[in-house]
Write an enzyme that holds these catalytic residues in place. Sequence first.
Site, PDB file in Angstrom:
ATOM      1  N   GLU A 218      -8.268  -4.055  -6.549  1.00  0.00           N
ATOM      2  CA  GLU A 218      -7.053  -3.383  -6.081  1.00  0.00           C
ATOM      3  C   GLU A 218      -5.859  -3.921  -6.893  1.00  0.00           C
ATOM      4  OE1 GLU A 218      -6.576  -3.308  -1.801  1.00  0.00           O
ATOM      5  OE2 GLU A 218      -5.132  -1.660  -1.940  1.00  0.00           O
TER       6      GLU A 218
ATOM      7  N   TYR B  39      -2.454  -8.290   9.923  1.00  0.00           N
ATOM      8  CA  TYR B  39      -3.259  -8.000   8.724  1.00  0.00           C
ATOM      9  C   TYR B  39      -4.662  -7.531   9.139  1.00  0.00           C
ATOM     10  CZ  TYR B  39      -5.016  -9.355   3.993  1.00  0.00           C
ATOM     11  OH  TYR B  39      -5.558  -9.399   2.731  1.00  0.00           O
TER      12      TYR B  39
ATOM     13  N   ASP C  81      -2.937  -4.979  -6.546  1.00  0.00           N
ATOM     14  CA  ASP C  81      -2.131  -6.161  -6.224  1.00  0.00           C
ATOM     15  C   ASP C  81      -2.769  -7.438  -6.774  1.00  0.00           C
ATOM     16  OD1 ASP C  81      -4.031  -5.384  -4.266  1.00  0.00           O
ATOM     17  OD2 ASP C  81      -3.199  -6.765  -2.796  1.00  0.00           O
TER      18      ASP C  81
ATOM     19  N   HIS D 102      -3.695 -13.577  -0.497  1.00  0.00           N
ATOM     20  CA  HIS D 102      -2.341 -13.342   0.035  1.00  0.00           C
ATOM     21  C   HIS D 102      -1.994 -14.458   1.014  1.00  0.00           C
ATOM     22  CE1 HIS D 102      -2.032  -9.259  -1.520  1.00  0.00           C
ATOM     23  NE2 HIS D 102      -3.170  -8.938  -0.948  1.00  0.00           N
TER      24      HIS D 102
ATOM     25  N   ASP E 200      -8.940 -10.974  -0.253  1.00  0.00           N
ATOM     26  CA  ASP E 200      -8.138 -10.439   0.861  1.00  0.00           C
ATOM     27  C   ASP E 200      -8.524 -11.046   2.212  1.00  0.00           C
ATOM     28  OD1 ASP E 200      -6.408  -8.703  -0.470  1.00  0.00           O
ATOM     29  OD2 ASP E 200      -7.843  -7.059  -0.450  1.00  0.00           O
TER      30      ASP E 200
ATOM     31  N   HIS F 241     -12.327  -5.558   1.794  1.00  0.00           N
ATOM     32  CA  HIS F 241     -12.236  -4.257   2.429  1.00  0.00           C
ATOM     33  C   HIS F 241     -12.440  -3.095   1.482  1.00  0.00           C
ATOM     34  CE1 HIS F 241      -7.899  -3.228   1.185  1.00  0.00           C
ATOM     35  NE2 HIS F 241      -8.265  -4.279   0.489  1.00  0.00           N
TER      36      HIS F 241
ATOM     37  N   HIS G  79       0.859  -1.192   0.000  1.00  0.00           N
ATOM     38  CA  HIS G  79       0.000   0.000   0.000  1.00  0.00           C
ATOM     39  C   HIS G  79       0.895   1.242   0.000  1.00  0.00           C
ATOM     40  CE1 HIS G  79      -3.802  -2.017   1.931  1.00  0.00           C
ATOM     41  NE2 HIS G  79      -3.834  -2.079   0.626  1.00  0.00           N
TER      42      HIS G  79
ATOM     43  N   HIS H  33     -11.402  -8.806  -6.838  1.00  0.00           N
ATOM     44  CA  HIS H  33     -11.077  -7.517  -6.222  1.00  0.00           C
ATOM     45  C   HIS H  33     -10.239  -6.718  -7.206  1.00  0.00           C
ATOM     46  CE1 HIS H  33     -10.009  -4.575  -3.316  1.00  0.00           C
ATOM     47  NE2 HIS H  33      -8.992  -5.178  -2.736  1.00  0.00           N
TER      48      HIS H  33
HETATM   49 FE1  FEO Z   1      -7.258  -5.146  -1.217  1.00  0.00          FE
HETATM   50 FE2  FEO Z   1      -4.816  -7.471  -1.534  1.00  0.00          FE
HETATM   51  O1  FEO Z   1      -5.828  -5.982  -2.049  1.00  0.00           O
END
Ligand code: FEO
Length: 393
Positions: A79, A191, A81, A224, A163, A144, A21, A77
């Site tokens: 995002e 996390y 990553d 992850h 996530d 999230h 991030h 998702h």
């Molecule tokens: Fe919310 Fe692993 O990205």
Amino acid sequence: MNVKNNVEWVGKVDWELRKFHGNEYSTHRGSTYNSYLVSEGKTVLIDTVWKPYAREFVENLEKKIGLDKIDVIVANHAEPDHSGGLPELMRHIPETPIYCTENGVKSLKGQYHQDWDFRPVKTGDRLDLGNGKEIIFVEMKMLHWPDSMASYLTKDDILFSNDAFGQHYASEFMFNDLVDQAELTAECIKYYANILTPFSPLVEKKIAEVLSLNLPIDIIAPSHGVIWRENPIQIVEKYLAWARDYRENQVTILYDTMWDGTRIMAENIALGIGREDATLNVKLFNIAKSDRNDIITEVFKSRLILVGSPTIGKGITSATAGILEEIEGLRFRNKKAAAFGCYGWSGEAVAKLNAILEKSGFQLVNQGLKCLWNPDGESIRRCIAFGGEIGRS
Ligand code: FEO
């Protein structure tokens, strides 16, 4: 790497990642970007990897199955990553449909400015893969991001949770039963504390909603870290406990110091707390010298926090202000707090700390403790007494 039957992991283990991030999250043990390939009647790719690894990811997929064999992409998702590999992948297979939520469409379009063949889905929608298997989609709004989603593979009973239930934890083992359990637990709670705390009220509701679907869960495959194949419900139970205003028998003292006065206060307050209640786990962190995200994890575990700063420029130190900004954003609930600090002449820091802590949702147990100049014997006795009051509270 095989996950189960015709499900393979095709992601990236990022051993060298130390900040995530941007610079907002420390990743002492690296991370992974988990992508999964489901090869049934249809071949489905679930999520991709972060952009720096996009080319490597796409080349590996090409070698493995040939990109034109991918029938469907599921973007749980948006995002970067997890979606960062899409632009490179879609250059090769631009017609492939992408299943995601309505918010996922907005987010992916907003980031990549492409009109890909989006197929928005809602909770309960199903995608037939042939061979008697389906993917069932479950929206995970605000867990999230607004677009977050999980996908469930029937018959194999795998929940691709994105996530949720993940950890920033690089390992070549990739399954929860194979890795160091203390490391795994530490990364999971860090996390949750740093990413999911503000959404705790939603976590409980969402878990109840997922469980009410009565889908058997054999494996939880997050985006992850390691895959939960041994007793996967253990991480769901941990999330439920963490979502319910989690607290251990811990007091955390955060302080910054210029000429050691506020450090001496912190240590003597800790002494007073310990004398009052030796069962309390008291931990001290110099904010300017400690990892911010590790401190946040300790705050998450605490019943009460003490925040100390000397007065500088009629306010608090920049390191203290920085972590308090983060603490305010995480919206901790059901925790107490108190402030302290040294000063030379005007001494505004403690009042300022009180105001920030109250605004951040902490219950102040008193108006705090100020010491003029460097603590002398009398000031040290006041710090110990103050610690005693904190211990009793
Ligand atoms: Fe919310 Fe692993 O990205």
